[in-house]
Design a protein around this motif. Structure first.
Motif, short mmCIF file in Angstrom:
data_model
loop_
_atom_site.label_atom_id
_atom_site.label_comp_id
_atom_site.label_asym_id
_atom_site.label_seq_id
_atom_site.Cartn_x
_atom_site.Cartn_y
_atom_site.Cartn_z
N CYS A 113 37.13 31.98 21.80
CA CYS A 113 38.00 32.65 22.78
C CYS A 113 39.34 33.07 22.16
N GLY A 114 39.90 32.27 21.28
CA GLY A 114 41.20 32.57 20.67
C GLY A 114 41.20 33.85 19.85
N TRP A 115 40.05 34.25 19.33
CA TRP A 115 39.95 35.46 18.50
C TRP A 115 40.29 36.71 19.30
N PHE A 116 40.09 36.67 20.60
CA PHE A 116 40.32 37.84 21.44
C PHE A 116 41.78 38.10 21.73
N GLY A 117 42.64 37.09 21.58
CA GLY A 117 44.07 37.26 21.81
C GLY A 117 44.42 37.54 23.26
N ILE A 118 43.69 36.97 24.19
CA ILE A 118 43.93 37.20 25.61
C ILE A 118 44.82 36.09 26.15
N ASP A 119 45.92 36.50 26.78
CA ASP A 119 46.87 35.54 27.33
C ASP A 119 46.52 35.24 28.79
N ARG A 120 45.55 34.38 28.96
CA ARG A 120 45.10 33.95 30.29
C ARG A 120 44.82 32.45 30.23
N PRO A 121 44.85 31.78 31.37
CA PRO A 121 44.49 30.35 31.39
C PRO A 121 43.05 30.15 30.89
N LYS A 122 42.82 29.01 30.27
CA LYS A 122 41.49 28.72 29.73
C LYS A 122 40.42 28.77 30.82
N SER A 123 40.74 28.29 32.02
CA SER A 123 39.75 28.31 33.10
C SER A 123 39.36 29.74 33.47
N SER A 124 40.31 30.66 33.44
CA SER A 124 40.04 32.06 33.74
C SER A 124 39.13 32.66 32.67
N LEU A 125 39.45 32.40 31.41
CA LEU A 125 38.62 32.92 30.32
C LEU A 125 37.21 32.34 30.37
N THR A 126 37.11 31.04 30.65
CA THR A 126 35.80 30.40 30.76
C THR A 126 34.96 31.12 31.81
N HIS A 127 35.56 31.45 32.93
CA HIS A 127 34.85 32.16 34.00
C HIS A 127 34.35 33.52 33.51
N HIS A 128 35.22 34.29 32.86
CA HIS A 128 34.84 35.64 32.40
C HIS A 128 33.72 35.58 31.36
N PHE A 129 33.82 34.65 30.43
CA PHE A 129 32.77 34.52 29.42
C PHE A 129 31.45 34.05 30.04
N ARG A 130 31.52 33.19 31.04
CA ARG A 130 30.30 32.72 31.72
C ARG A 130 29.63 33.89 32.46
N VAL A 131 30.41 34.71 33.14
CA VAL A 131 29.85 35.87 33.86
C VAL A 131 29.12 36.80 32.89
N LEU A 132 29.72 37.06 31.74
CA LEU A 132 29.07 37.93 30.74
C LEU A 132 27.78 37.31 30.23
N ARG A 133 27.79 36.00 29.98
CA ARG A 133 26.59 35.32 29.48
C ARG A 133 25.50 35.30 30.53
N GLU A 134 25.84 34.95 31.77
CA GLU A 134 24.83 34.87 32.82
C GLU A 134 24.24 36.22 33.18
N ALA A 135 24.99 37.29 32.97
CA ALA A 135 24.46 38.64 33.20
C ALA A 135 23.57 39.09 32.04
N GLY A 136 23.68 38.41 30.90
CA GLY A 136 22.87 38.76 29.74
C GLY A 136 23.57 39.68 28.75
N VAL A 137 24.86 39.91 28.93
CA VAL A 137 25.60 40.80 28.04
C VAL A 137 25.93 40.09 26.72
N THR A 138 26.33 38.84 26.81
CA THR A 138 26.71 38.10 25.61
C THR A 138 25.82 36.87 25.45
N ARG A 139 25.86 36.34 24.25
CA ARG A 139 25.19 35.08 23.91
C ARG A 139 26.31 34.12 23.50
N GLN A 140 26.24 32.89 23.99
CA GLN A 140 27.24 31.89 23.62
C GLN A 140 26.56 30.69 22.99
#
Length: 122
Positions: free
Chosen positions: A62-89
Motif C-alpha cells: 500500500c505504501g508504494w502508491f503514496g496515498i494519504d488516507r487512513p489504513k482502514s480506508s485503503l484496506t477497504h479500497h484494495f479489498r473491493v478491487l480484489r473481490e471484483a477480480g481486478v487485482t490479486r493480493q
C-alpha cells in the motif's frame, strides 16, 4: 470473447517464494458490472492505473502508491478491487501486496485494461 492482439501490459510472473493469493473470483466468474463498479471510484481507478503504468515488479504494498488516507480506508479500497477480480493480493507477513490480474482480465474482457490505462478524469 478472445483477443488476437497481445496485451501492452506486463503480467509479472510470481517468484518461486511467493505466497498464494488471497481469495478472488475465478476467471470465468469475473463479471463486468462488478469490475466497473469497483473502478467507478476515482481512488480505485487511480490505484489500478498506477499498477498498470508504473509497476515494474510483481506486486506492491500500500505504501508504494503514496496515498494519504487512513489504513482502514485503503484496506477497504484494495479489498473491493480484489473481490471484483481486478487485482490479486498476497499476504507477506503483516503486509498485503497487490497487482492487476492482467492475463485474466485480458482473457475475459479484451481491451478493458487499455481503456482503464488511458482514462483521464474530467
Amino acid at each position: 470473447m478472445t483477443s488476437t492482439a497481445p496485451s501492452p501490459f506486463k503480467a509479472h510472473p510470481p517468484r518461486p517464494d511467493t505466497p498464494e493469493p488471497l481469495a478472488e473470483p475465478a476467471v470465468e466468474e469475473l463479471r463486468l458490472e462488478h469490475i466497473l463498479g469497483a473502478l467507478a471510484d476515482p481512488l480505485r481507478l487511480a490505484i489500478v492505473q498506477k499498477l498498470l503504468l508504473d509497476a515494474e515488479e510483481f506486486d506492491h504494498p500500500c505504501g508504494w502508491f503514496g496515498i494519504d488516507r487512513p489504513k482502514s480506508s485503503l484496506t477497504h479500497h484494495f479489498r473491493v478491487l480484489r473481490e471484483a477480480g481486478v487485482t490479486r493480493q498476497r499476504q507477506y507477513g503483516l503486509e498485503r501486496r497487490s497487482q492487476v490480474r492482467v492475463a485474466d482480465l485480458e482473457q475475459r474482457f479484451p481491451g478493458l485494461l487499455a481503456l482503464v490505462a488511458d482514462w483521464e478524469a474530467q
